[in-house]
Design a protein around this motif. Structure first.
Motif, PDB file in Angstrom:
ATOM      1  N   GLY A   7       0.690  -1.144   0.071  1.00 24.55           N
ATOM      2  CA  GLY A   7       0.609  -0.138  -0.203  1.00 24.55           C
ATOM      3  C   GLY A   7       0.738   1.089   0.036  1.00 24.55           C
ATOM      4  O   GLY A   7       1.848   0.835   0.552  1.00 24.55           O
ATOM      5  N   ASP A  47      -4.535  -0.157   1.819  1.00 21.98           N
ATOM      6  CA  ASP A  47      -5.019  -0.179   0.903  1.00 21.98           C
ATOM      7  C   ASP A  47      -3.966  -1.473   0.455  1.00 21.98           C
ATOM      8  O   ASP A  47      -4.417  -3.001  -0.037  1.00 21.98           O
ATOM      9  CB  ASP A  47      -4.193   0.569   0.228  1.00 21.98           C
ATOM     10  N   ASP A  57      -9.379  -1.272  -3.053  1.00 17.98           N
ATOM     11  CA  ASP A  57      -8.916  -0.606  -2.747  1.00 17.98           C
ATOM     12  C   ASP A  57      -9.620   1.006  -1.441  1.00 17.98           C
ATOM     13  O   ASP A  57     -10.563   0.466  -1.815  1.00 17.98           O
ATOM     14  CB  ASP A  57      -7.695  -0.029  -3.558  1.00 17.98           C
TER      15      ASP A  57
END
Length: 166
Positions: A7, A47, A57
């Motif tokens: 992420g 994420d 997401d």
């Protein structure tokens, strides 16, 4: 079965806003410009968790076009991602991340960020590590106009899932 997620999140900084990272309000003259509280670490971690289980997401689940997510604590996003990975039968083995911010330094707040994260995800704090970095005064980040975080997670499928037994 193991899954890895990555992420990333970046936000600009603006004077007279709250600087919140990992659920910790850090004393600063500058804070993130964002629809929510702009917590770059929790956004990147959310994420990473969602991506690891192929769920989408943060922008899909919590779009910045919806008023209900305005100024909301990013811990809400992380809690939801934690529930999703558990529902899909996964547990967190490891979280490793870094926060890039010219100032203030992250080190004095690192342990509290780790504790907050562990509590939200209901895992042991020793499964989490965070590094604070500067950008050596290069570009907007180095000039204190923005900051970013990147996180990698390792998840493990719970062994009671017959589909993945050998």
């Amino acid at each position: 079965m193991f899954r890895v997620g990555i992420g990333f999140d970046i936000h600009r900084l603006e004077k007279n806003r709250k600087l919140i990272i990992g659920g910790v309000e850090i004393p600063s003259d500058y804070g993130f410009i964002a629809h929510s509280d702009g917590d770059i670490f929790f956004h990147a971690l959310t994420d990473a968790l969602l991506g690891a289980v192929g769920y989408g997401d943060i922008g899909q689940l919590f779009p910045d076009t919806e008023k209900k997510w305005e100024d909301i604590p990013s811990s809400v996003f992380l809690e939801k991602a934690g529930r999703i990975i558990k529902e899909k039968g996964y547990s967190v083995l490891n979280i490793d991340g870094f926060i890039v911010l010219q100032k203030p330094k992250i080190l004095p707040y690192r342990e509290k960020i780790i504790q907050n994260t562990a509590k939200i995800l209901n895992i042991e704090p020793d499964r989490i590590f965070i590094k604070g970095k500067t950008y050596e005064k290069i570009g907007d980040i180095g000039e204190g106009k923005a900051a970013f975080a990147e996180v990698v997670v390792l998840l493990k499928k719970e062994e009671n899932d017959e589909k993945y037994k050998s």
